[in-house]
Write an enzyme that holds these catalytic residues in place. Structure first.
Site, PDB file in Angstrom:
ATOM      1  N   ASN A 232      -2.756  29.947 -48.640  1.00  0.00           N
ATOM      2  CA  ASN A 232      -3.531  30.036 -47.162  1.00  0.00           C
ATOM      3  C   ASN A 232      -4.404  31.134 -46.910  1.00  0.00           C
ATOM      4  O   ASN A 232      -5.495  31.010 -47.194  1.00  0.00           O
ATOM      5  CB  ASN A 232      -2.082  30.050 -45.989  1.00  0.00           C
ATOM      6  CG  ASN A 232      -2.917  29.913 -44.778  1.00  0.00           C
ATOM      7  OD1 ASN A 232      -3.912  29.038 -44.385  1.00  0.00           O
ATOM      8  ND2 ASN A 232      -2.137  30.051 -43.702  1.00  0.00           N
TER       9      ASN A 232
ATOM     10  N   THR B 257      -8.335  29.810 -50.000  1.00  0.00           N
ATOM     11  CA  THR B 257      -8.101  28.716 -50.648  1.00  0.00           C
ATOM     12  C   THR B 257      -8.853  28.712 -51.998  1.00  0.00           C
ATOM     13  O   THR B 257      -9.770  29.526 -52.054  1.00  0.00           O
ATOM     14  CB  THR B 257      -7.986  27.433 -50.057  1.00  0.00           C
ATOM     15  OG1 THR B 257      -7.137  27.660 -48.689  1.00  0.00           O
ATOM     16  CG2 THR B 257      -7.843  26.183 -50.693  1.00  0.00           C
TER      17      THR B 257
ATOM     18  N   ARG C 186       2.077  19.893 -50.686  1.00  0.00           N
ATOM     19  CA  ARG C 186       2.145  20.991 -49.854  1.00  0.00           C
ATOM     20  C   ARG C 186       3.328  21.608 -49.585  1.00  0.00           C
ATOM     21  O   ARG C 186       4.348  21.017 -49.839  1.00  0.00           O
ATOM     22  CB  ARG C 186       1.658  20.070 -48.607  1.00  0.00           C
ATOM     23  CG  ARG C 186       1.252  20.888 -47.409  1.00  0.00           C
ATOM     24  CD  ARG C 186       0.244  21.783 -47.147  1.00  0.00           C
ATOM     25  NE  ARG C 186      -0.221  22.154 -46.053  1.00  0.00           N
ATOM     26  CZ  ARG C 186      -1.391  23.019 -45.697  1.00  0.00           C
ATOM     27  NH1 ARG C 186      -1.536  23.738 -46.882  1.00  0.00           N
ATOM     28  NH2 ARG C 186      -1.379  23.477 -44.642  1.00  0.00           N
TER      29      ARG C 186
ATOM     30  N   GLY D 227     -11.851  27.147 -47.881  1.00  0.00           N
ATOM     31  CA  GLY D 227     -12.593  27.582 -46.574  1.00  0.00           C
ATOM     32  C   GLY D 227     -11.889  27.269 -45.262  1.00  0.00           C
ATOM     33  O   GLY D 227     -12.428  27.311 -44.215  1.00  0.00           O
ATOM     34  N   GLY D 228     -10.414  26.998 -45.267  1.00  0.00           N
ATOM     35  CA  GLY D 228      -9.831  26.866 -44.153  1.00  0.00           C
ATOM     36  C   GLY D 228     -10.561  25.466 -43.309  1.00  0.00           C
ATOM     37  O   GLY D 228     -10.572  24.502 -43.896  1.00  0.00           O
TER      38      GLY D 228
ATOM     39  N   THR E  79      -3.808  26.242 -52.503  1.00  0.00           N
ATOM     40  CA  THR E  79      -3.865  27.593 -51.327  1.00  0.00           C
ATOM     41  C   THR E  79      -2.596  28.320 -51.425  1.00  0.00           C
ATOM     42  O   THR E  79      -1.658  27.599 -51.561  1.00  0.00           O
ATOM     43  CB  THR E  79      -4.369  26.723 -50.164  1.00  0.00           C
ATOM     44  OG1 THR E  79      -4.583  27.984 -49.279  1.00  0.00           O
ATOM     45  CG2 THR E  79      -3.327  26.218 -49.435  1.00  0.00           C
TER      46      THR E  79
ATOM     47  N   SER F 276      -2.949  20.416 -42.935  1.00  0.00           N
ATOM     48  CA  SER F 276      -3.999  21.226 -43.701  1.00  0.00           C
ATOM     49  C   SER F 276      -5.396  20.734 -43.574  1.00  0.00           C
ATOM     50  O   SER F 276      -5.640  19.650 -42.836  1.00  0.00           O
ATOM     51  CB  SER F 276      -3.862  20.665 -45.144  1.00  0.00           C
ATOM     52  OG  SER F 276      -4.660  21.557 -46.331  1.00  0.00           O
ATOM     53  N   SER F 277      -6.418  21.222 -44.176  1.00  0.00           N
ATOM     54  CA  SER F 277      -7.808  20.936 -43.903  1.00  0.00           C
ATOM     55  C   SER F 277      -8.471  20.748 -45.368  1.00  0.00           C
ATOM     56  O   SER F 277      -9.606  20.321 -45.483  1.00  0.00           O
ATOM     57  CB  SER F 277      -8.590  21.997 -43.146  1.00  0.00           C
ATOM     58  OG  SER F 277      -8.194  22.455 -41.924  1.00  0.00           O
TER      59      SER F 277
END
Ligand code: GLY
Length: 562
Positions: free
Chosen positions: A394, A374, A99, A466-467, A392, A445-446
């Site tokens: 973002n 992403t 990340r 897809g966030g 990603t 993050s997701s």
């Protein structure tokens, strides 16, 4: 054993190109072969070729990510970050965290004006939105588990960048839609902008990116973090309001995390721990839903959807309250996924009525907005290694800023921090103290790269972009297979829904059953119909060891076979 290979070409598009023809393969059933599923046919082909050359799933995922950085510039990247979850053929479980980090000059109020209002334009566009990229570091960390040299794995990406490839209609449309933003956020000319509109079949040649990849091929990881590429990133920062320093790049490190592992109905689920909220949300949602036994109901029926939405509501309220980089804020994972905690959380569930979001969390701003980007790669090799990677920039094309002379987009990941308590990020997610900006910290993050094992054998490799809709899409994909006994194609392509505590609406994809929508509305749910949610890449291994690989029908996603 007789090898079976039969491919189902649900959709096959051929675009004439200088580099190669582009064949989109949506579903493959195969035995004893390695398989790659990604967002772009050329990237999946690259991964498959690496498997053919004797590489394993780790080799293939490095090569696929590098190819995506060329052919899928809206999300594939070397200027962003990601997470890898894997199991090796020997059963070692791995979670790599590459990340992005907040630069050393970042501060909790860096996006506030003098009146204390947060300016999301600054956290989402241009140089100030950029976190220190982790993708190249992550790929070199992955190399520990690979068999082939990095020089070989990066070669296909160099070829794609140098020779160019034909863009699809979707890609042409995306590039055209971003032209004004590209011009606004770049001081120098970039290859992604041309005088006329882009159209399907146009060649995208990326000479600067090819040179960057060649330097990385020659000089390794150091090139990106301390070499000429690092110099170009710093120079780009100086062209505007960027704050990344040479030292920030030099200090960047991928972190090996302990994968989040839990049981669900006789299966072992392996997912990403903090600083992604994905694994915790998945565990919370699956466990809470299991209190009602979903398998009694029909998939996408009002009863099943209500249970799942209420599990989502409670899990996402916890995301806002408790989750952040575990190296900076208290890690509450154990509490959040414990049966006692979740049983207590579920007490307010009412099978006849929507639970008001204010009853399950502390609401500050009720009107966040939505967006999704992403990209995800699922890979299984014939040796038994399984890799699930989500990566990603973002937002779409990240900060929309290209590093001058280096040819790649930089992320806008800083927006995934809680830039001010109660101010939603671009996915509408709200956060608090645990996810506030601090120098060197990783933003929440997701992303939910996930594996499902049964009797120690890989059964599902899954993930999606897809966030904030990522964890709920993975949740639904898994439940579709395990509870509703659906096949991989149905599980990926059936219409989805999403709820995230705030805003207090349930998103439903096109073709979602209207009878279910009406029944939910009668229970006080507010429904918002949207065109699509995520793009799930799934590999499912059945009891006969047949591998079903499905690339999401919502995009140009495609399967590559060894
Ligand atoms: N940038 C989207 C995520 O990390 O969840």
């Amino acid at each position: 054993m007789k090898k079976i290979l039969y491919a189902i070409f649900l959709m096959s598009i051929t675009v004439s190109a200088q580099y190669t023809d582009i064949n989109i393969i949506k579903e493959v059933k195969v035995k004893n072969k390695g398989i790659v599923v990604s967002a772009h046919p050329l990237a999946s082909e690259v991964g498959a070729k690496i498997l053919k050359q004797g590489g394993n799933a780790f080799d293939a995922v490095i090569a696929t990510q590098l190819a995506l950085a060329v052919v899928y510039p809206q999300a594939g990247n070397i200027g962003g970050g990601g997470f890898l979850v894997a199991t090796t053929s020997e059963g070692k479980k791995i979670a790599l965290d590459y990340r992005e980090t907040a630069p050393s000059k970042a501060s909790f109020d860096m996006y506030w004006d003098k009146q204390g209002n947060a300016n999301t334009d600054l956290s989402q566009n241009g140089r100030l939105a950029v976190g220190v990229p982790g993708s190249i570091s992550g790929m070199f960390e992955t190399l520990k588990y690979a068999k082939l040299p990095f020089e070989t794995l990066i070669k296909p990406a160099i070829d794609l960048a140098e020779k160019g490839f034909a863009i699809t209609e979707q890609e042409a449309g995306l590039l055209n839609s971003q032209k004004a933003d590209f011009l606004k956020n770049n001081k120098n000319k970039i290859v992604f902008v041309k005088d006329q509109d882009w159209k399907a079949g146009d060649l995208l040649i990326q000479k600067d990116l090819a040179e960057t990849l060649k330097r990385i091929q020659k000089n390794g990881e150091k090139e990106f973090y301390q070499g000429r590429t690092a110099e170009l990133i710093i120079a780009e920062m100086k062209l505007g309001n960027g704050i990344i320093q040479a030292q920030d790049l030099k200090n960047y490190k991928t972190k090996e995390r302990k994968p989040l592992i839990f049981d669900y109905k006789g299966h072992q689920i392996i997912s990403m721990p903090l600083p992604s909220s994905g694994g915790i949300l998945l565990a919370e949602m699956l466990k809470m839903a299991s209190f009602q036994d979903l398998s009694k109901y029909q998939q996408n029926s009002a009863e099943a959807v209500q249970i799942m939405v209420e599990a989502e509501r409670r899990a996402y309220a916890d995301r806002a309250e408790y989750m952040g980089d575990p190296d900076f804020s208290e890690d509450k994972t154990e509490m959040l996924i414990s049966d006692d905690y979740l049983k207590n959380r579920w007490k307010s569930y009412n099978p006849k009525l929507a639970t008001p979001s204010k009853d399950v969390g502390n609401i500050i701003n009720p009107n966040p907005k939505e967006s999704t980007e992403t990209t995800h790669v699922s890979i299984l090799d014939k040796f038994g290694n399984a890799v699930s990677v989500t990566t990603t920039l973002n937002g779409l094309y990240g900060s929309k800023t290209v590093v001058s002379g280096a040819g790649f987009f930089l992320n806008n990941e800083m927006d995934d921090f809680s830039i001010k308590p109660g101010v939603p990020n671009m996915f509408g997610a709200i956060g608090g103290e645990a996810n506030k900006i601090e120098p060197g910290k990783r933003m929440l993050s997701s992303m939910t790269p996930t594996l499902v094992l049964k009797d120690n054998q890989v059964k599902i490799i899954v993930g999606t972009p897809g966030g904030t809709t990522i964890p709920t899409s993975v949740f639904q994909a898994i439940v579709n297979v395990i509870d509703f006994k659906q096949n991989a194609n149905f599980s990926v392509n059936t219409p989805k829904f999403h709820h995230q505590w705030l805003p207090e609406v349930v998103l439903t994809e096109k073709n979602f059953p209207e009878t279910t929508i009406k029944a939910l509305e009668q229970m006080n749910y507010k429904i918002q119909r949207i065109p699509q949610i995520g793009r799930t890449e799934m590999i499912l291994v059945d009891e006969n060891k047949t591998i079903h690989a499905v690339a999401d029908g919502r995009g140009d996603d495609s399967v590559g076979v060894e």
